[in-house]
Design a protein around this motif. Structure first.
Motif, short mmCIF file in Angstrom:
data_model
loop_
_atom_site.label_atom_id
_atom_site.label_comp_id
_atom_site.label_asym_id
_atom_site.label_seq_id
_atom_site.Cartn_x
_atom_site.Cartn_y
_atom_site.Cartn_z
N THR A 65 1.54 -2.52 6.56
CA THR A 65 0.96 -1.23 6.90
C THR A 65 -0.48 -1.37 7.39
O THR A 65 -0.88 -0.73 8.36
CB THR A 65 1.03 -0.27 5.69
N GLU A 113 -1.02 -2.11 11.20
CA GLU A 113 -0.61 -1.18 12.24
C GLU A 113 -1.85 -0.59 12.89
O GLU A 113 -2.85 -0.35 12.23
CB GLU A 113 0.26 -0.08 11.64
N ALA A 169 3.61 -6.50 0.69
CA ALA A 169 3.92 -5.08 0.82
C ALA A 169 3.79 -4.38 -0.53
O ALA A 169 3.26 -3.27 -0.62
CB ALA A 169 5.32 -4.89 1.39
N GLN A 195 0.24 -3.74 -1.38
CA GLN A 195 -0.38 -2.66 -0.61
C GLN A 195 0.21 -1.30 -0.97
O GLN A 195 0.20 -0.38 -0.17
CB GLN A 195 -0.23 -2.93 0.89
N HIS A 248 4.31 -0.11 0.44
CA HIS A 248 4.64 0.21 1.81
C HIS A 248 5.60 -0.83 2.36
O HIS A 248 5.47 -2.01 2.10
CB HIS A 248 3.38 0.26 2.68
N ARG A 268 6.76 -3.92 8.44
CA ARG A 268 7.37 -3.63 9.74
C ARG A 268 7.47 -4.87 10.57
O ARG A 268 6.66 -5.67 10.60
CB ARG A 268 6.55 -2.59 10.46
#
Length: 124
Positions: free
Chosen positions: A79, A82, A115, A118, A121, A124
């Protein structure tokens, strides 16, 4: 935009050049993905025999942005990775990225671990 890179060494012979400093100029509107794809595709990250090196791309403050694996065709973003690279610039307009070498660690496991760190999240 100026992006300053450093990376961990992968072996004692590689230590001669540590911290492997490099500078890239990228368009101001480049995404984090654009930069990571360019860096990994240009041979900056050392590859290892066996083809399974795992790297974590981090900001200067240690925030993990993505996992880059020698066996993957592209980085897998977290995340925090991004968005535009400009969002990571310091007050002087410079982005500093460091690549942490995770040996032959399972990149999928690294992605799940990061992930979860964080806030759960989904990567991706």
């Amino acid at each position: 935009m100026r992006v300053e890179l450093t990376r961990d060494s992968v072996a004692m012979g590689d230590d001669v050049w540590a911290p492997h400093a490099d500078v890239r100029e990228v368009p101001d509107d480049a995404s984090v993905r654009d930069v990571l794809d360019a860096v990994s595709g240009a041979g900056y990250l050392a590859s290892i025999a066996g083809g399974r090196a795992t790297w974590i791309a981090e900001t200067a403050d240690g925030t993990a942005l993505a996992v880059v694996a020698q066996q993957w065709p592209a980085a897998r973003l977290l995340t925090a990775g991004e968005g535009p690279i400009a969002g990571l610039a310091d007050a002087g307009g410079v982005v500093r990225l460091h690549f942490v070498y995770r040996t032959q660690a399972d990149p999928e496991a690294e992605l799940r671990r990061l992930a979860a760190d964080q806030g759960g999240h989904r990567p991706r």
